[in-house]
Design an enzyme around this catalytic site. Structure first.
Site, PDB file in Angstrom:
ATOM      1  N   ARG A 143      -3.276 -10.125   5.175  1.00 12.51           N
ATOM      2  CA  ARG A 143      -3.705 -10.164   3.777  1.00 12.51           C
ATOM      3  C   ARG A 143      -2.578  -9.602   2.921  1.00 12.51           C
ATOM      4  NH1 ARG A 143      -6.124  -7.003  -0.189  1.00 12.51           N
ATOM      5  NH2 ARG A 143      -7.700  -8.067  -1.471  1.00 12.51           N
TER       6      ARG A 143
ATOM      7  N   LYS B 238       0.815  -1.212   0.000  1.00 17.05           N
ATOM      8  CA  LYS B 238       0.000   0.000   0.000  1.00 17.05           C
ATOM      9  C   LYS B 238       0.851   1.265   0.000  1.00 17.05           C
ATOM     10  CE  LYS B 238      -4.321  -1.962   1.513  1.00 17.05           C
ATOM     11  NZ  LYS B 238      -5.451  -1.972   2.469  1.00 17.05           N
TER      12      LYS B 238
END
Length: 287
Positions: A259, A219
């Site tokens: 995740r 991210k």
């Protein structure tokens, strides 16, 4: 001190426009091939999504989403049974109740809703009716608007309070508390510094007494720590390394799952931390 090994949730985006792997696995054959690699690499859960939630991503029709994910779920579920890999679970990454229901009917055991049931008013009742594990993420709005929704008085406490409200809404709708997992929603309506502050204070979420899933993989806030001036130029290799380092640090907490895109790096990171922890325990036992 016993070591808790979190589940590794491998990301499988069956989309043309996801932020790091859009278009790579957008047909049945390539999606199944990647799912197999995720399992070989150590994934305990395959999280299959058919709609990108990257910043600015447009919504897709429910019919399109289902055309992307349901055949993959059906085929993967069948293959996991045939190969006796019942230890691997399938998760549907969706904000749509109809897709969640169809996915569970096709073989998914987990519903991963990044909106925490806010995007579709039928989601909570659907999750309850299926009996699936329900992952509730912190969310304030769709990708097209979330970057403008990042005002917090105290990001960690505010996220915990808002997640608690969604958990209660889910329970009120009939979802069993023991089926709920919470996710801080890193990257959703949070700027780079807010993401880091939230990661640093996951203890606020731990106070809710529920399993926690963390999805930091690749991210923007990780890229921003590596190159503050040009985060978009940080490639996936460097992002994966940054994710692995963060994973190692987060393993001091008892997480339900992680995740990630690179399951091999994550599984290896967990194994290294586990080996060190056991060595520390053995050493302390001898003293």
């Amino acid at each position: 001190m016993s070591f808790h090994r979190p589940l590794v949730m491998g990301v499988l985006n069956v989309t043309p426009d996801s932020f790091s792997d859009g278009g790579k696995f957008d047909n049945l054959a390539s999606a199944l091939d990647h799912a197999r690699l995720l399992v070989i690499g150590g994934a305990n859960v395959i999280d299959i999504g058919g709609e990108s939630t990257r910043p600015g991503a447009p919504r897709v029709a429910i019919e399109t989403e289902q055309e992307r994910v349901i055949p993959v779920i059906e085929a993967l579920h069948k293959e996991l049974i045939q190969t006796n890999r019942t230890d691997v679970q399938i998760s549907i990454d969706t904000m749509n109740a109809a897709t969640a229901l169809a996915a569970v009917q096709a073989g998914a055991q987990i519903i991963n809703d990044v909106s925490g049931g806010l995007a579709d008013e039928q989601m909570l009742a659907t999750a309850a009716s299926t009996g699936a594990i329900f992952i509730i993420s912190h969310w304030r709005g769709f990708s097209s608007q979330m970057d403008q929704l990042n005002h917090y008085d105290d990001v960690a406490k505010d996220v915990a309070i808002e997640l608690e409200a969604r958990v209660q809404a889910a329970i009120d709708a009939g979802v069993s508390r023991d089926k709920i997992v919470i996710d801080p929603g890193l990257g959703f309506a949070k700027d780079m510094q807010q993401n880091w502050k939230l990661v640093a204070r996951l203890d606020e979420l731990e106070k809710l007494g529920l399993p926690i899933l963390v999805g930091a993989s690749r991210k923007r806030f990780i890229a921003g720590a590596l190159d503050a001036e040009n985060p978009a130029e940080v490639d996936n290799g460097r992002r994966d390394l940054g994710t692995a380092v963060l994973t190692a640090l987060l393993l001091q907490r008892k997480l339900w799952g992680l995740r990630v895109h690179n399951v091999v790096a994550t599984s290896d990171t967990i194994s290294i931390v586990e080996a060190l922890r056991f060595a520390e325990d053995a050493t302390s036992g001898q003293s």
